[in-house]
Design an enzyme around this catalytic site. Structure first.
Site, PDB file in Angstrom:
ATOM      1  N   ASP A  19      29.409  33.607  46.277  1.00 37.81           N
ATOM      2  CA  ASP A  19      30.428  34.446  45.633  1.00 37.81           C
ATOM      3  C   ASP A  19      31.825  33.980  46.050  1.00 37.81           C
ATOM      4  OD1 ASP A  19      31.477  36.546  44.120  1.00 37.81           O
ATOM      5  OD2 ASP A  19      31.238  38.029  45.719  1.00 37.81           O
TER       6      ASP A  19
ATOM      7  N   LYS B 275      37.052  35.804  30.505  1.00 29.63           N
ATOM      8  CA  LYS B 275      35.843  35.494  31.284  1.00 29.63           C
ATOM      9  C   LYS B 275      35.820  34.027  31.732  1.00 29.63           C
ATOM     10  CE  LYS B 275      33.434  36.958  27.833  1.00 29.63           C
ATOM     11  NZ  LYS B 275      32.324  37.347  26.936  1.00 29.63           N
TER      12      LYS B 275
HETATM   13  C1  LIG Z   1      40.367  41.244  43.338  1.00 30.03           C
HETATM   14  C2  LIG Z   1      40.893  40.090  43.885  1.00 30.03           C
HETATM   15  C3  LIG Z   1      41.036  40.196  45.319  1.00 30.03           C
HETATM   16  C4  LIG Z   1      42.133  39.354  45.852  1.00 30.03           C
HETATM   17  C5  LIG Z   1      41.847  38.919  47.228  1.00 30.03           C
HETATM   18  C6  LIG Z   1      42.702  37.776  47.643  1.00 30.03           C
HETATM   19  C7  LIG Z   1      42.202  37.114  48.890  1.00 30.03           C
HETATM   20  C8  LIG Z   1      41.031  36.210  48.595  1.00 30.03           C
HETATM   21  C9  LIG Z   1      40.686  35.396  49.681  1.00 30.03           C
HETATM   22  C10 LIG Z   1      39.651  34.549  49.629  1.00 30.03           C
HETATM   23  C11 LIG Z   1      38.895  34.274  48.358  1.00 30.03           C
HETATM   24  C12 LIG Z   1      37.528  34.698  48.390  1.00 30.03           C
HETATM   25  C13 LIG Z   1      36.981  34.785  46.995  1.00 30.03           C
HETATM   26  C14 LIG Z   1      36.278  36.072  46.886  1.00 30.03           C
HETATM   27  C15 LIG Z   1      35.575  36.221  45.576  1.00 30.03           C
HETATM   28  C16 LIG Z   1      34.767  37.442  45.635  1.00 30.03           C
HETATM   29  C17 LIG Z   1      35.266  38.429  44.651  1.00 30.03           C
HETATM   30  C18 LIG Z   1      34.441  39.677  44.695  1.00 30.03           C
HETATM   31  O1  LIG Z   1      33.413  39.736  45.277  1.00 30.03           O
HETATM   32  S1  LIG Z   1      35.043  40.970  43.853  1.00 30.03           S
HETATM   33  C19 LIG Z   1      34.002  42.314  44.353  1.00 30.03           C
HETATM   34  C20 LIG Z   1      32.822  42.544  43.475  1.00 30.03           C
HETATM   35  N1  LIG Z   1      33.224  42.825  42.143  1.00 30.03           N
HETATM   36  C21 LIG Z   1      33.644  44.064  41.789  1.00 30.03           C
HETATM   37  O2  LIG Z   1      33.717  44.981  42.556  1.00 30.03           O
HETATM   38  C22 LIG Z   1      34.034  44.217  40.344  1.00 30.03           C
HETATM   39  C23 LIG Z   1      33.846  45.632  39.860  1.00 30.03           C
HETATM   40  N2  LIG Z   1      33.976  45.640  38.418  1.00 30.03           N
HETATM   41  C24 LIG Z   1      35.193  45.690  37.817  1.00 30.03           C
HETATM   42  O3  LIG Z   1      36.230  45.855  38.447  1.00 30.03           O
HETATM   43  C25 LIG Z   1      35.199  45.518  36.340  1.00 30.03           C
HETATM   44  O4  LIG Z   1      33.952  45.882  35.814  1.00 30.03           O
HETATM   45  C26 LIG Z   1      35.501  44.058  35.898  1.00 30.03           C
HETATM   46  C27 LIG Z   1      36.885  43.625  36.424  1.00 30.03           C
HETATM   47  C28 LIG Z   1      34.456  43.051  36.426  1.00 30.03           C
HETATM   48  C29 LIG Z   1      35.482  43.970  34.399  1.00 30.03           C
HETATM   49  O5  LIG Z   1      36.392  44.914  33.995  1.00 30.03           O
HETATM   50  P1  LIG Z   1      36.311  45.480  32.523  1.00 30.03           P
HETATM   51  O6  LIG Z   1      34.884  45.808  32.207  1.00 30.03           O
HETATM   52  O7  LIG Z   1      37.366  46.525  32.386  1.00 30.03           O
HETATM   53  O8  LIG Z   1      36.766  44.225  31.699  1.00 30.03           O
HETATM   54  P2  LIG Z   1      36.805  44.144  30.150  1.00 30.03           P
HETATM   55  O9  LIG Z   1      38.209  43.786  29.804  1.00 30.03           O
HETATM   56  O10 LIG Z   1      36.210  45.351  29.505  1.00 30.03           O
HETATM   57  O11 LIG Z   1      35.812  42.948  29.853  1.00 30.03           O
HETATM   58  C30 LIG Z   1      36.282  41.641  29.737  1.00 30.03           C
HETATM   59  C31 LIG Z   1      35.111  40.827  29.257  1.00 30.03           C
HETATM   60  O12 LIG Z   1      34.150  40.700  30.326  1.00 30.03           O
HETATM   61  C32 LIG Z   1      32.850  41.166  29.880  1.00 30.03           C
HETATM   62  N3  LIG Z   1      32.189  41.732  31.043  1.00 30.03           N
HETATM   63  C33 LIG Z   1      32.676  42.619  31.924  1.00 30.03           C
HETATM   64  N4  LIG Z   1      31.776  42.870  32.880  1.00 30.03           N
HETATM   65  C34 LIG Z   1      30.684  42.116  32.579  1.00 30.03           C
HETATM   66  C35 LIG Z   1      29.427  41.925  33.206  1.00 30.03           C
HETATM   67  N5  LIG Z   1      29.106  42.570  34.338  1.00 30.03           N
HETATM   68  N6  LIG Z   1      28.548  41.067  32.647  1.00 30.03           N
HETATM   69  C36 LIG Z   1      28.868  40.390  31.481  1.00 30.03           C
HETATM   70  N7  LIG Z   1      30.072  40.522  30.866  1.00 30.03           N
HETATM   71  C37 LIG Z   1      30.947  41.380  31.397  1.00 30.03           C
HETATM   72  C38 LIG Z   1      33.184  42.186  28.791  1.00 30.03           C
HETATM   73  O13 LIG Z   1      32.096  42.373  27.932  1.00 30.03           O
HETATM   74  C39 LIG Z   1      34.345  41.505  28.116  1.00 30.03           C
HETATM   75  O14 LIG Z   1      33.835  40.467  27.317  1.00 30.03           O
HETATM   76  P3  LIG Z   1      34.507  40.063  25.897  1.00 30.03           P
HETATM   77  O15 LIG Z   1      35.840  39.434  26.210  1.00 30.03           O
HETATM   78  O16 LIG Z   1      34.662  41.330  25.117  1.00 30.03           O
HETATM   79  O17 LIG Z   1      33.555  39.078  25.314  1.00 30.03           O
END
Ligand SMILES: CCCCCCCC/C=C\CCCCCCCC(=O)SCCNC(=O)CCNC(=O)[C@H](O)C(C)(C)COP(=O)(O)OP(=O)(O)OC[C@H]1O[C@@H](n2cnc3c(N)ncnc32)[C@H](O)[C@@H]1OP(=O)(O)O
Length: 262
Positions: free
Chosen positions: A180, A226
């Protein structure tokens, strides 16, 4: 104050996840939408609005530098990739290399609170999951190299003894965590601020504790918000396949970090 935050976000270039913002000036960062998010979030977190919003010292420590816990194998692969990064030639000229080593810090953004103002205690104690054990070599020793042109990265990962799952082998959750992290780092590098929406993992063979492996991640495609990433975990000579994965990251507006869904 808003300009200050934007400048601070702009200076996140060293932070993997925001590398995709490179080239965007603070003024561009302060688009109307971001301005609105920052304004509304600041209105709800007045106790911190008068303090610095930047959690790092000016010289945050890069935890992906070689240390004494690194095995000779880890060090050798690191040195090989460093040799492919930018170097200074003997006549002092910079020679461009295809790879770049990303720094790795132990803090995320202090105020990514999903709308909740974290207590000062949590703010002070929060650490990035993969960098939260001080004992060198005990958990995740890793360094990420990125190849911007080829839209891919390679992580050299040494799995420490505190990551045990099956006896003598690395826990599947620990493998998921590093995958991840690496795929998320690449997605963030290419697409700017993102969150993991989906992660699929096939565990192909058990990974002994202490192993040094390569985590190869590459961009599959970007569709609107995406970013799809593919991933393979192999031995350092690439003869053995440990794990395969695909990941979907969805771009988020800065407001997502401040409690807005836009
Ligand atoms: C945040 C950044 C942090 C910054 C930190 C900086 C320091 C970094 C330092 C070091 C780097 C280390 C790197 C780390 C990386 C690890 C990151 C994680 O582990 S993150 C934690 C786990 N993830 C969550 O907790 C997400 C929880 N979920 C959400 O917040 C939302 O559901 C989200 C953002 C994922 C999607 O939001 P919506 O559902 O409002 O987005 P919509 O605009 O409706 O969808 C956009 C497109 O995405 C598809 N979509 C959304 N979720 C989907 C899914 N689960 N499966 C398939 N498609 C999905 C939709 O169908 C849509 O597709 P169409 O454009 O219409 O074709």
């Amino acid at each position: 104050m808003l300009r200050h935050i934007a400048r601070r976000l702009g200076s996140l270039h060293g932070q993997q996840i925001f590398n995709g913002l490179k080239g965007i000036s603070p003024d561009q960062l302060l688009s109307k939408e971001i301005h609105r998010h920052l304004q509304s979030s600041l209105e709800t977190i007045s106790p911190i609005s008068t303090t610095s919003l930047w959690p790092f010292s000016s010289q945050p420590r890069d935890f992906s530098q070689p240390n004494s816990s690194w095995s000779p194998e880890m060090r050798k692969v690191y040195d090989d990739y460093i040799g492919l990064c930018d170097t200074d030639s003997e006549n002092g000229e910079k020679q461009k290399g295809p790879w770049r080593k990303l720094p790795s810090y132990n803090r995320s953004i202090k105020y990514a609170t999903a709308g909740i103002h974290l207590s000062k205690l949590i703010q002070a104690k929060a650490r990035l999951f993969t960098r939260n054990v001080k004992d060198q070599g005990a958990t995740f020793e890793y360094v990420v190299f990125v190849n911007k042109e080829e839209k891919r990265c390679v992580c050299v990962f040494q799995a420490g003894h505190l990551l045990e799952g099956a006896p003598g082998h690395v826990h599947g959750g620990a493998i998921a965590t590093i995958i991840d992290t690496v795929t998320g780092t690449l997605a963030g590098f290419l697409s700017g601020p993102i969150m993991t929406a989906n992660l699929n993992i096939d565990y192909r063979s058990p990974m002994p504790l202490g192993s040094v492996v390569l985590i190869h991640s590459a961009l599959d495609r970007i569709e609107r918000k995406k970013t799809y990433i593919t991933c393979k975990v192999t031995s350092t000579d690439e003869s053995k396949l440990y794990t395969e994965a695909t990941a979907l990251f969805v771009s988020i507006g800065v407001g997502h970090l401040f409690g807005s869904r836009n």
